[in-house]
Design an enzyme around this catalytic site. Structure first.
Site, mmCIF file in Angstrom:
data_model
loop_
_atom_site.group_PDB
_atom_site.id
_atom_site.type_symbol
_atom_site.label_atom_id
_atom_site.label_comp_id
_atom_site.label_asym_id
_atom_site.label_seq_id
_atom_site.Cartn_x
_atom_site.Cartn_y
_atom_site.Cartn_z
ATOM 1 N N ARG A 235 0.858 -1.186 0.000
ATOM 2 C CA ARG A 235 0.000 0.000 0.000
ATOM 3 C C ARG A 235 0.894 1.235 0.000
ATOM 4 O O ARG A 235 1.885 1.295 0.737
ATOM 5 C CB ARG A 235 -0.905 0.019 1.250
ATOM 6 C CG ARG A 235 -2.078 -0.948 1.184
ATOM 7 C CD ARG A 235 -3.117 -0.531 0.127
ATOM 8 N NE ARG A 235 -4.233 -1.438 0.049
ATOM 9 C CZ ARG A 235 -4.314 -2.491 -0.765
ATOM 10 N NH1 ARG A 235 -3.308 -2.791 -1.566
ATOM 11 N NH2 ARG A 235 -5.396 -3.255 -0.794
ATOM 12 N N ASP A 259 4.327 -0.509 -6.839
ATOM 13 C CA ASP A 259 3.052 -0.838 -7.483
ATOM 14 C C ASP A 259 1.928 -0.034 -6.841
ATOM 15 O O ASP A 259 0.776 -0.154 -7.241
ATOM 16 C CB ASP A 259 2.774 -2.345 -7.368
ATOM 17 C CG ASP A 259 1.627 -2.792 -8.277
ATOM 18 O OD1 ASP A 259 1.624 -2.386 -9.457
ATOM 19 O OD2 ASP A 259 0.733 -3.509 -7.802
ATOM 20 N N GLU A 264 -2.778 7.241 -5.007
ATOM 21 C CA GLU A 264 -3.038 6.569 -6.287
ATOM 22 C C GLU A 264 -4.507 6.571 -6.725
ATOM 23 O O GLU A 264 -4.787 6.461 -7.924
ATOM 24 C CB GLU A 264 -2.548 5.122 -6.219
ATOM 25 C CG GLU A 264 -3.362 4.251 -5.270
ATOM 26 C CD GLU A 264 -2.831 2.831 -5.195
ATOM 27 O OE1 GLU A 264 -1.617 2.659 -5.074
ATOM 28 O OE2 GLU A 264 -3.653 1.900 -5.253
ATOM 29 N N HIS A 295 -0.793 -0.370 -9.547
ATOM 30 C CA HIS A 295 -1.476 -1.316 -8.637
ATOM 31 C C HIS A 295 -2.035 -2.518 -9.415
ATOM 32 O O HIS A 295 -3.214 -2.869 -9.290
ATOM 33 C CB HIS A 295 -2.589 -0.617 -7.861
ATOM 34 C CG HIS A 295 -2.851 -1.277 -6.544
ATOM 35 N ND1 HIS A 295 -3.069 -0.594 -5.392
ATOM 36 C CD2 HIS A 295 -2.914 -2.600 -6.198
ATOM 37 C CE1 HIS A 295 -3.265 -1.442 -4.395
ATOM 38 N NE2 HIS A 295 -3.182 -2.675 -4.870
#
Ligand code: NAD
Length: 330
Positions: A235, A259, A264, A295
């Protein structure tokens, strides 16, 4: 049994069809999410599977489902925040999710990013695009079996990550407040600070909690080796983004594979115009020693198949009055 499956993506259809054929059930696939407009489509079906981020709607939807005889809602996701659990409880609707679908998918993306950074692929591409095919000393790489990998959060994904690095010959250190004997063959458990200080590749796999938010910020970047790579597959909020940018600009670490980013949700998984892209992301994406993916580490064929099969098996189990281990406690 007749099942209605909402928000079906093209990639899910072959797995849904194969599951229906193998298990002898009838399935109706709908491309829309479950909401006030589409709830009527569930009339005449025994069970429901969903997959959406938007909330289902107010209490009326749950009452309508119950009135149609629907006894369960199975979401093909980890998160259940789109479902009002109180309304489900009030209408005797059992909720199931898919808590684990393929830890290996995320683990492999983290290792892939680490190897991409370690072997300086972006630098080679950039130089070759400008006709520079020379071997220069500043491009000398390291080999994984000579490195120490630090895993923070040794659960399903951290554990799968540790196994891959161990198989590649690395020394793997791990910190997790809970000891898991299953991972003993792959890691040396130690404390958080030792992992941060010793790692050539520091890879994060904890949930985002008040206790883990900003766990990697300026003090940790100062502790890290200058040749270390930070990999965050978990996260964005685990890492302080502006401290990360400072650490990269000041060469406190060698690079980062990400990622996830703290902010985001405004742009990952969306098509956005350049003015909507946050400045932090633009800075990171412009650095050759940083790799950002939206992600998407989970998105493999195995994950999609498992999300479909686990969800649909749970629909059948709950409708038949059996228990599923994926039932959400309400
Ligand atoms: P998990 O519950 O199996 O493992 C999490 C581990 O973190 C547990 O062992 C827990 O004890 C540990 N932990 C909790 N607090 C900690 C702390 N302060 N320090 C160190 N360890 C701590 O979860 P998982 O399935 O391995 O998933 C890990 C995370 O990966 C998820 O929470 C999610 O944020 C992320 N994730 C990312 C993607 C992606 O596509 N990038 C997909 C799925 C999950």
């Amino acid at each position: 049994m007749k099942l209605i499956i909402y928000s079906v993506r093209e990639a899910e259809k072959p797995y849904i069809n194969a599951w229906a054929k193998e298990n002898g059930h009838e399935v109706e696939m709908v491309d829309k999410p479950l909401n006030a407009k589409t709830v009527k489509l569930a009339q005449g079906y025994d069970g429901v599977s969903i997959q959406q981020t938007a909330k289902l709607g107010d209490a009326k939807i749950y009452e309508e489902l119950a009135a149609m005889g629907i006894k369960q809602l199975s979401t093909r996701t980890v998160g259940v925040d789109m479902i009002n659990l109180d309304d489900c409880k009030a209408n005797d609707i059992v909720v199931t999710n898919v808590p684990v679908y393929s830890p290996r998918a995320i683990a492999e993306m983290g290792v892939t990013q680490a190897m991409y950074l370690l072997r300086r692929i972006a630098d080679f591409r950039e130089r070759m695009a400008h006709g520079d095919f020379r071997w220069s000393d500043d491009l000398i790489s390291n080999e994984i079996y000579n490195l120490t990998v630090g895993v923070i959060g040794l659960g399903n994904i951290g554990g799968a990550t540790a196994q891959i690095y161990k198989a590649l010959g690395a020394r793997v250190l791990a910190y997790d407040p809970f000891y898991n004997v299953e991972y003993e063959p792959y890691v040396e458990y130690t404390d958080f600070e030792t992992v941060v200080k010793s790692a050539d590749i520091l890879t994060l796999h904890t949930p985002l909690l008040p206790s883990t938010e900003n766990m990697i910020a300026a003090p940790q970047f100062k502790m890290m080796k200058n040749n270390a790579y930070l990999i965050n597959m978990a996260r964005g909020g685990l890492v302080n983004t502006s401290d990360l940018i400072d650490a990269l600009e000041n060469h406190e670490i060698a690079g980062a594979g990400l990622d996830t980013l703290a902010d985001e949700t405004t742009f990952f998984s969306k098509q956005v115009s350049p003015d909507k892209i946050p400045a932090d992301y633009k800075k990171l994406a412009a650095m050759p020693n940083v790799l950002v993916t939206p992600h998407i580490a989970f998105l493999t064929q195995t994950s999609i198949r498992n999300m479909v099969e686990i969800s649909l098996n749970d629909v059948v189990a709950v409708v038949e009055g059996k228990h599923s281990r994926n039932e959400i406690r309400m």
